[in-house]
Design an enzyme around this catalytic site. Structure first.
Site, PDB file in Angstrom:
ATOM      1  CG  ASN A 114      -2.142   0.805   1.075  1.00  0.00           C
ATOM      2  OD1 ASN A 114      -2.356   1.423   0.031  1.00  0.00           O
ATOM      3  ND2 ASN A 114      -2.966   0.836   2.113  1.00  0.00           N
TER       4      ASN A 114
ATOM      5  CG  HIS B 161     -12.329  -2.775  10.296  1.00  0.00           C
ATOM      6  ND1 HIS B 161     -11.289  -1.931  10.040  1.00  0.00           N
ATOM      7  CD2 HIS B 161     -11.792  -4.005  10.411  1.00  0.00           C
ATOM      8  CE1 HIS B 161     -10.173  -2.639   9.994  1.00  0.00           C
ATOM      9  NE2 HIS B 161     -10.454  -3.895  10.209  1.00  0.00           N
TER      10      HIS B 161
ATOM     11  NE  ARG C 204     -10.193  -1.866  13.449  1.00  0.00           N
ATOM     12  CZ  ARG C 204      -9.200  -1.316  12.754  1.00  0.00           C
ATOM     13  NH1 ARG C 204      -8.046  -1.945  12.607  1.00  0.00           N
ATOM     14  NH2 ARG C 204      -9.351  -0.156  12.174  1.00  0.00           N
TER      15      ARG C 204
ATOM     16  CE1 TYR D  28      -5.767   2.215  10.470  1.00  0.00           C
ATOM     17  CE2 TYR D  28      -6.376   1.926  12.771  1.00  0.00           C
ATOM     18  CZ  TYR D  28      -6.206   1.410  11.503  1.00  0.00           C
ATOM     19  OH  TYR D  28      -6.504   0.102  11.268  1.00  0.00           O
TER      20      TYR D  28
ATOM     21  CG  ASP E 101      -5.084  -1.238  14.728  1.00  0.00           C
ATOM     22  OD1 ASP E 101      -4.015  -1.041  15.353  1.00  0.00           O
ATOM     23  OD2 ASP E 101      -5.130  -1.474  13.496  1.00  0.00           O
TER      24      ASP E 101
ATOM     25  CG  HIS F 240      -2.700   2.153  12.881  1.00  0.00           C
ATOM     26  ND1 HIS F 240      -2.173   3.052  12.007  1.00  0.00           N
ATOM     27  CD2 HIS F 240      -3.044   1.083  12.136  1.00  0.00           C
ATOM     28  CE1 HIS F 240      -2.189   2.560  10.781  1.00  0.00           C
ATOM     29  NE2 HIS F 240      -2.717   1.357  10.838  1.00  0.00           N
TER      30      HIS F 240
ATOM     31  CD  GLU G  13      -4.537  -4.619  14.609  1.00  0.00           C
ATOM     32  OE1 GLU G  13      -5.688  -5.070  14.790  1.00  0.00           O
ATOM     33  OE2 GLU G  13      -4.137  -4.235  13.510  1.00  0.00           O
TER      34      GLU G  13
ATOM     35  CD  GLU H 201      -1.555  -3.432  10.625  1.00  0.00           C
ATOM     36  OE1 GLU H 201      -2.598  -4.012  10.954  1.00  0.00           O
ATOM     37  OE2 GLU H 201      -1.510  -2.236  10.309  1.00  0.00           O
TER      38      GLU H 201
ATOM     39  NE  ARG I  52      -3.280  -7.239  13.310  1.00  0.00           N
ATOM     40  CZ  ARG I  52      -4.116  -7.243  12.273  1.00  0.00           C
ATOM     41  NH1 ARG I  52      -4.956  -8.238  12.119  1.00  0.00           N
ATOM     42  NH2 ARG I  52      -4.105  -6.257  11.395  1.00  0.00           N
TER      43      ARG I  52
ATOM     44  CG  HIS J 150      -2.954  -6.717   7.739  1.00  0.00           C
ATOM     45  ND1 HIS J 150      -2.005  -6.050   7.005  1.00  0.00           N
ATOM     46  CD2 HIS J 150      -3.917  -5.822   7.994  1.00  0.00           C
ATOM     47  CE1 HIS J 150      -2.379  -4.789   6.838  1.00  0.00           C
ATOM     48  NE2 HIS J 150      -3.537  -4.625   7.437  1.00  0.00           N
TER      49      HIS J 150
ATOM     50  CG  ASP K 131      -3.853  -2.451   2.589  1.00  0.00           C
ATOM     51  OD1 ASP K 131      -4.801  -2.253   3.372  1.00  0.00           O
ATOM     52  OD2 ASP K 131      -2.690  -2.656   2.980  1.00  0.00           O
TER      53      ASP K 131
ATOM     54  CD  GLU L  83      -7.808  -6.194   9.523  1.00  0.00           C
ATOM     55  OE1 GLU L  83      -6.647  -6.586   9.318  1.00  0.00           O
ATOM     56  OE2 GLU L  83      -8.102  -5.009   9.730  1.00  0.00           O
TER      57      GLU L  83
ATOM     58  CD1 TRP M 239      -2.409   8.176  10.094  1.00  0.00           C
ATOM     59  CD2 TRP M 239      -1.941   6.205   9.145  1.00  0.00           C
ATOM     60  NE1 TRP M 239      -3.547   7.708   9.498  1.00  0.00           N
ATOM     61  CE2 TRP M 239      -3.297   6.508   8.916  1.00  0.00           C
ATOM     62  CE3 TRP M 239      -1.420   4.998   8.649  1.00  0.00           C
ATOM     63  CZ2 TRP M 239      -4.160   5.659   8.197  1.00  0.00           C
ATOM     64  CZ3 TRP M 239      -2.242   4.150   7.949  1.00  0.00           C
ATOM     65  CH2 TRP M 239      -3.613   4.490   7.719  1.00  0.00           C
TER      66      TRP M 239
HETATM   67  C1  GCO Z   1      -5.584  -3.039  10.052  1.00  0.00           C
HETATM   68  C2  GCO Z   1      -4.526  -2.134   9.567  1.00  0.00           C
HETATM   69  C3  GCO Z   1      -4.853  -1.368   8.337  1.00  0.00           C
HETATM   70  C4  GCO Z   1      -3.601  -0.639   7.834  1.00  0.00           C
HETATM   71  C5  GCO Z   1      -3.543  -0.687   6.353  1.00  0.00           C
HETATM   72  C6  GCO Z   1      -2.292  -0.042   5.819  1.00  0.00           C
HETATM   73  O1  GCO Z   1      -5.532  -3.401  11.199  1.00  0.00           O
HETATM   74  O2  GCO Z   1      -6.418  -3.412   9.247  1.00  0.00           O
HETATM   75  O3  GCO Z   1      -4.006  -1.374  10.626  1.00  0.00           O
HETATM   76  O4  GCO Z   1      -5.959  -0.549   8.521  1.00  0.00           O
HETATM   77  O5  GCO Z   1      -3.550   0.665   8.275  1.00  0.00           O
HETATM   78  O6  GCO Z   1      -3.659  -1.997   5.943  1.00  0.00           O
HETATM   79  O7  GCO Z   1      -2.097  -0.353   4.514  1.00  0.00           O
HETATM   80 MG    MG Z   2      -3.903  -2.755  12.254  1.00  0.00          MG
END
Ligand code: GCO
Ligand code: MG
Length: 403
Positions: free
Chosen positions: A37, A122, A147, A159, A211, A213, A237, A263, A284, A313, A317, A340, A403
């Protein structure tokens, strides 16, 4: 069964995808996802310029050998670009092998360890009440694990907060990444309120996930984990960036909230210490980013010995090719935890017709030979690549933040 063609297909049916198609002399072909991505074209070049020429004439049946040929043979080991390219080749070869034997891929991976694959969806909203409503919507759709992410007052879009009800797509078209704003204190205050509200509204038994992140320091993550203990999450996560793995020990010393990570990992060596020291509960890694089926099985085996379960994951993407591969993997490995699942757009599904399905909170890879997913190349050509980036994040004073 020699490989006679290695084609790299780039398309953007709603978002960018890179797909490798390997064709053998007897006409059987296999697909592998190679989408990274926001950095897609780096993998396209790696595959076209440095991998495809090595594959022509090779025996498609030699999956393990080809993996090591590309991994050891590059000399420059690991890294997301290399591992994404190797993953695509690996998955395409597994697809070919299963198709030529006439069996669904999971049958070659030891067969099914379970009847169905538990997935989580999600739910998100701009504020707590919108997120509560979104969780209720997901429950109505049959999801058994959800989630939950919410916007934070004063921060604008962050995010995890999507653009529509069912679709979440973080990458945005344009020549520069979108900039978002971050404030850890506001986030750490909001998340326990969100889960307190969710537990009031929904059953104690509903598995809820969150998450972070990679946006917290270890001690901030420890505070979050501890403050969420009354709401017993399925997992928290990416609580902290995983380059500094000592941080996970600190988190563990402070909280019983289960931790998921991986991920952005691309090798068993990224996971090894976290798994062996039992610093995490779920690993993950994604099939597309961590060396394909061949390498993911090694990660899962290491994890199994240390009571760590998998949680692949599965954001949008990961193309339907990756999703299919993940479902065969999930169905077969003994220590599967959860998968997921974010639904792809109708355009994506039309370019990648597939046999996997969702029903009542579970997914099924289907019994078609191979992965059970195809690519409509004519249609794919109608959706050319569009430059797009993941957002970047700045703290309130303008400092760059994860991020
Ligand atoms: C998740 C991930 C995604 C990522 C994305 C980046 O838990 O699904 O954090 O949301 O941010 O896949 O390319
Ligand atoms: Mg994630």
């Amino acid at each position: 069964m020699k490989i006679v063609d290695a084609k790299v297909i780039v398309c953007s049916p709603g978002r960018n995808f890179v797909t490798l198609k390997l064709v053998t002399e007897d006409g059987v072909y296999g697909l592998g996802d190679a989408t990274l991505n926001g950095r897609e074209l780096a993998v396209v070049s790696y595959l076209k310029d440095h991998v495809a020429p090595l594959l022509i004439g090779r025996d498609a049946a030699r999956i393990e050998d080809t993996w090591h040929y590309l991994y050891k043979g590059a000399y420059w080991r690991r890294g997301p670009v290399t591992m994404c390219a190797i993953s695509a080749v690996d998955v395409a070869l597994w697809d070919i092998k299963a198709k030529s034997l006439g069996v669904p891929l999971y049958q070659l991976l030891g067969g099914a360890s379970r009847d169905a694959v538990l997935v989580y969806g999600h739910a998100n909203g701009a504020n707590i009440e919108e997120t509560v409503a979104a969780v209720a919507d997901y429950q109505k759709l049959g999801y058994k694990a959800i989630r939950a992410q919410s916007g934070v007052p004063g921060l604008g879009k962050i995010y995890g907060v999507g653009r529509g009800k069912m679709q979440y797509e973080a990458a945005q078209e344009g020549s520069l990444p979108v900039e978002e704003t971050w404030n850890t204190e506001s986030y750490l205050n909001l998340v326990p309120q969100l889960f307190a509200r969710l537990r009031k509204e929904f059953s104690e038994e509903l598995p809820l996930l969150h998450d972070a992140h990679h946006r917290l320091t270890p001690i901030e993550a420890a505070r979050l984990g501890r403050s969420l203990e009354p709401y017993h999450l399925f997992w928290l996560e990416d609580p902290t960036p995983a380059e500094l793995q000592d941080g996970f020990r600190l988190i563990r010393q402070h909280t019983t909230t289960p931790i998921a990570v991986g991920e952005v990992f691309n090798s068993v060596y990224d996971c090894e210490r976290l798994i062996k020291e039992q610093l995490i509960d779920y690993i993950r890694t994604a099939v597309v980013h961590a060396g394909g089926i061949t390498h993911m099985r090694k990660i899962a085996s290491l994890a199994e010995m240390h009571q760590v379960r998998t949680g692949c994951h599965g954001a949008t993407d990961m193309s339907p090719v990756c999703m299919a591969a993940a479902l065969h993997f999930d169905l077969s490995v003994h220590n599967f935890g959860i998968q997921e699942y974010m639904v792809h757009s109708a355009e994506t599904d039309s370019v990648f017709p597939h046999k996997y399905s969702f029903s009542n909170g579970f997914m099924y890879p289907g019994d078609a030979p191979g992965l059970g997913v195809d690519i409509n190349e004519e249609l794919a050509a109608k959706f050319p690549y569009k430059q797009a980036y993941l957002p970047v994040n700045r703290a309130l004073d303008g400092t760059m933040h994860s991020w």
